[in-house]
Design an enzyme around this catalytic site. Sequence first.
Site, PDB file in Angstrom:
ATOM      1  N   GLY A  68      -5.388  -2.852   3.155  1.00 19.67           N
ATOM      2  CA  GLY A  68      -4.401  -1.861   3.548  1.00 19.67           C
ATOM      3  C   GLY A  68      -3.346  -1.729   2.475  1.00 19.67           C
ATOM      4  O   GLY A  68      -3.500  -2.252   1.371  1.00 19.67           O
ATOM      5  N   SER A  69      -2.253  -1.039   2.786  1.00 19.26           N
ATOM      6  CA  SER A  69      -1.207  -0.814   1.792  1.00 19.26           C
ATOM      7  C   SER A  69      -0.407  -2.079   1.499  1.00 19.26           C
ATOM      8  O   SER A  69       0.172  -2.218   0.427  1.00 19.26           O
ATOM      9  CB  SER A  69      -0.268   0.291   2.277  1.00 19.26           C
ATOM     10  OG  SER A  69       0.328  -0.081   3.513  1.00 19.26           O
ATOM     11  N   VAL A  70      -0.379  -3.009   2.451  1.00 20.64           N
ATOM     12  CA  VAL A  70       0.423  -4.231   2.296  1.00 20.64           C
ATOM     13  C   VAL A  70      -0.409  -5.417   1.829  1.00 20.64           C
ATOM     14  O   VAL A  70       0.048  -6.220   1.017  1.00 20.64           O
ATOM     15  CB  VAL A  70       1.127  -4.584   3.625  1.00 20.64           C
ATOM     16  CG1 VAL A  70       1.796  -5.958   3.560  1.00 20.64           C
ATOM     17  CG2 VAL A  70       2.153  -3.519   3.984  1.00 20.64           C
ATOM     18  N   ASP A 190       2.316  -1.533  15.890  1.00 20.68           N
ATOM     19  CA  ASP A 190       1.238  -0.811  15.190  1.00 20.68           C
ATOM     20  C   ASP A 190      -0.121  -1.156  15.792  1.00 20.68           C
ATOM     21  O   ASP A 190      -1.072  -1.476  15.078  1.00 20.68           O
ATOM     22  CB  ASP A 190       1.256  -1.127  13.692  1.00 20.68           C
ATOM     23  CG  ASP A 190       0.414  -0.143  12.868  1.00 20.68           C
ATOM     24  OD1 ASP A 190       0.147   0.979  13.363  1.00 20.68           O
ATOM     25  OD2 ASP A 190       0.024  -0.494  11.741  1.00 20.68           O
TER      26      ASP A 190
END
EC number: 2.7.11.1
Length: 342
Positions: A68-70, A190
């Site tokens: 993911g982005s993290v 989330d």
Amino acid sequence: MSAWASQEAAKEEEAVGDFARMLERRDAGLLARVLSRAQTGPEAYVRGLWRAEVGLERWRLTRVLGCGSVACVFELGDGALALKVPTSRRKAPVLLHEVLIYSHLAQQAGGRLAERHVVPFHGVAAVTRREYRRLRGGEVVPALVLERMDTTLEAVHRRAAVSKGQWWRYARDLVAALQFLRESCVVHGDIKTANVLVRGQDAFLADFTSAAVCDAAPEPLTTTLEYCAPGLIGGGQPTHSTDVYAAGLCLLALITRFEPFRELSMMKSHSSAPTHSLHETQWLMNAISKGDPIKYNVLSQDLYDRWAEELHFLRRFFVPAAQDALSRWLAESNARVAEHAF
């Protein structure tokens, strides 16, 4: 002690101190809460989580399980564990926030997170460029050691239709996890099918990077748009109620076999994939604001007929519910699981 062993011990102590300072800068309030229950200081807390056998060249990443982005998640060694590694040093404080949330939840669960349908957390390891090439030379970042699961709920609904008995098992597990989060005063923030992991026939909540303890300062809103409750579209903050709403959308996706609003969006745009255009985003926000996800996702009478009881159960997820609602839903889903076992 050999020179190499002394050097490794020094690196470990340096990393422990670095991670403790990161925690104090990023999450002083939550850190104080966790330390109070653990009756220890910041560095001793980090050292207590330290997994030396999977840190600083003592382990190897075998394959990517998700990115993911993290962070990216890798399978470790024999496949029993997974390692969640930040994509950069800049993202490291976000993962340390997740470490604190996991620690808080583990304290609430007496260390038995799996029984509460949360992915078990086994500590922290240190990762360098030698193990993860995306890092810069000399950088050391914290990584979460988690129990490896089989798949995600998203992959489950894409692969094949689920039976009614299995649907009720997933419903029971998600309601149990939601009840535990409420008891622990944690808002996930989330919940989506990609963040619900599956092992065997059981489901577990994962990815607490967006989570917050109820009375702490709110985290920046990072909820996936398709899983937003209508109140979040207007600028509200995630709550236990928005977590329940998102969990309902996960269970709805198991019935439709599409991510929320995806099928209607594809029909509208005559495309087999989402366009992610500004017009598409505005349309999606408008659809969410109607507050009737069943109408906008169950698009055939056949689905209504075949899943009538389950859809009736799900409607409760999308309207304000009483404080004791989760207990009643858990009892009902447990009864349905028992019915389908015969």
